[in-house]
Design a protein around this motif. Structure first.
Motif, mmCIF file in Angstrom:
data_model
loop_
_atom_site.group_PDB
_atom_site.id
_atom_site.type_symbol
_atom_site.label_atom_id
_atom_site.label_comp_id
_atom_site.label_asym_id
_atom_site.label_seq_id
_atom_site.Cartn_x
_atom_site.Cartn_y
_atom_site.Cartn_z
ATOM 1 N N PHE A 181 21.018 -35.614 29.301
ATOM 2 C CA PHE A 181 20.383 -35.135 28.377
ATOM 3 C C PHE A 181 20.887 -35.168 27.176
ATOM 4 C CE2 PHE A 181 18.149 -32.754 31.939
ATOM 5 C CZ PHE A 181 16.917 -33.525 31.969
ATOM 6 N N LEU A 182 22.310 -34.944 27.090
ATOM 7 C CA LEU A 182 23.188 -34.793 26.078
ATOM 8 C C LEU A 182 23.294 -36.382 25.378
ATOM 9 C CD1 LEU A 182 25.295 -33.452 23.921
ATOM 10 C CD2 LEU A 182 26.982 -34.053 25.645
ATOM 11 N N TRP A 183 23.354 -37.177 26.231
ATOM 12 C CA TRP A 183 23.532 -38.819 25.697
ATOM 13 C C TRP A 183 22.242 -39.118 25.199
ATOM 14 C CZ3 TRP A 183 28.164 -39.952 24.912
ATOM 15 C CH2 TRP A 183 29.403 -39.510 25.886
ATOM 16 N N PHE A 184 21.148 -38.692 25.982
ATOM 17 C CA PHE A 184 19.801 -38.996 25.340
ATOM 18 C C PHE A 184 19.604 -38.645 23.983
ATOM 19 C CE2 PHE A 184 18.918 -41.137 29.267
ATOM 20 C CZ PHE A 184 17.602 -42.004 29.154
ATOM 21 N N ALA A 185 19.975 -37.228 23.953
ATOM 22 C CA ALA A 185 19.651 -36.435 22.563
ATOM 23 C C ALA A 185 20.578 -37.161 21.684
ATOM 24 C CB ALA A 185 20.193 -35.126 22.680
ATOM 25 N N ARG A 218 17.635 -29.387 24.240
ATOM 26 C CA ARG A 218 17.458 -28.027 24.861
ATOM 27 C C ARG A 218 17.513 -28.158 26.270
ATOM 28 N NH1 ARG A 218 11.397 -25.690 24.593
ATOM 29 N NH2 ARG A 218 10.975 -27.557 26.035
ATOM 30 N N PHE A 219 17.046 -29.266 26.638
ATOM 31 C CA PHE A 219 17.253 -29.676 28.277
ATOM 32 C C PHE A 219 18.513 -29.628 28.639
ATOM 33 C CE2 PHE A 219 13.148 -32.163 27.954
ATOM 34 C CZ PHE A 219 12.213 -31.052 28.126
ATOM 35 N N TRP A 220 19.662 -30.232 27.806
ATOM 36 C CA TRP A 220 20.767 -30.025 28.085
ATOM 37 C C TRP A 220 21.527 -28.781 28.351
ATOM 38 C CZ3 TRP A 220 25.010 -29.322 24.363
ATOM 39 C CH2 TRP A 220 26.319 -29.425 24.848
#
Length: 93
Positions: A32-36, A22-24
């Motif tokens: 944020f995409l890599w963390f997700a 959602r943050f991405w």
């Protein structure tokens, strides 16, 4: 009891992955995409481990999957903090 804890960790990892997605989507920041993706990998790994009744988490595959997930986090941090390679040339500076 062990499956209950594994399920709770999988659920928490999935919820965290959804928050980062959602943050991405709202910021467009690839961190944020890599963390997700990392937390998504961890959630899937926990679910598969619980469903296959694999009591021995000392096989190399478990370590490689977790190393890949943690490697994505390290990559995300490095990518965010390293200077951009694609700078406009001939600018004011």
């Amino acid at each position: 009891m062990n499956d209950l804890i594994t399920g709770a960790i999988a659920m928490a990892s999935l919820v965290i992955a959804l928050f980062f997605l959602r943050f991405w989507r709202s910021t467009g920041d690839r961190l944020f995409l890599w963390f997700a993706l990392s937390f998504g990998i961890e959630a899937v790994h926990r679910v598969v481990t619980a469903l296959t009744f694999d009591e021995h988490e000392d096989s190399p595959w478990h370590y490689l999957i977790r190393a890949a997930a943690y490697g994505l986090i390290i990559w995300a941090i490095l990518e965010k903090n390293l200077p951009a390679r694609r700078r406009k040339r001939g600018g004011a500076g």
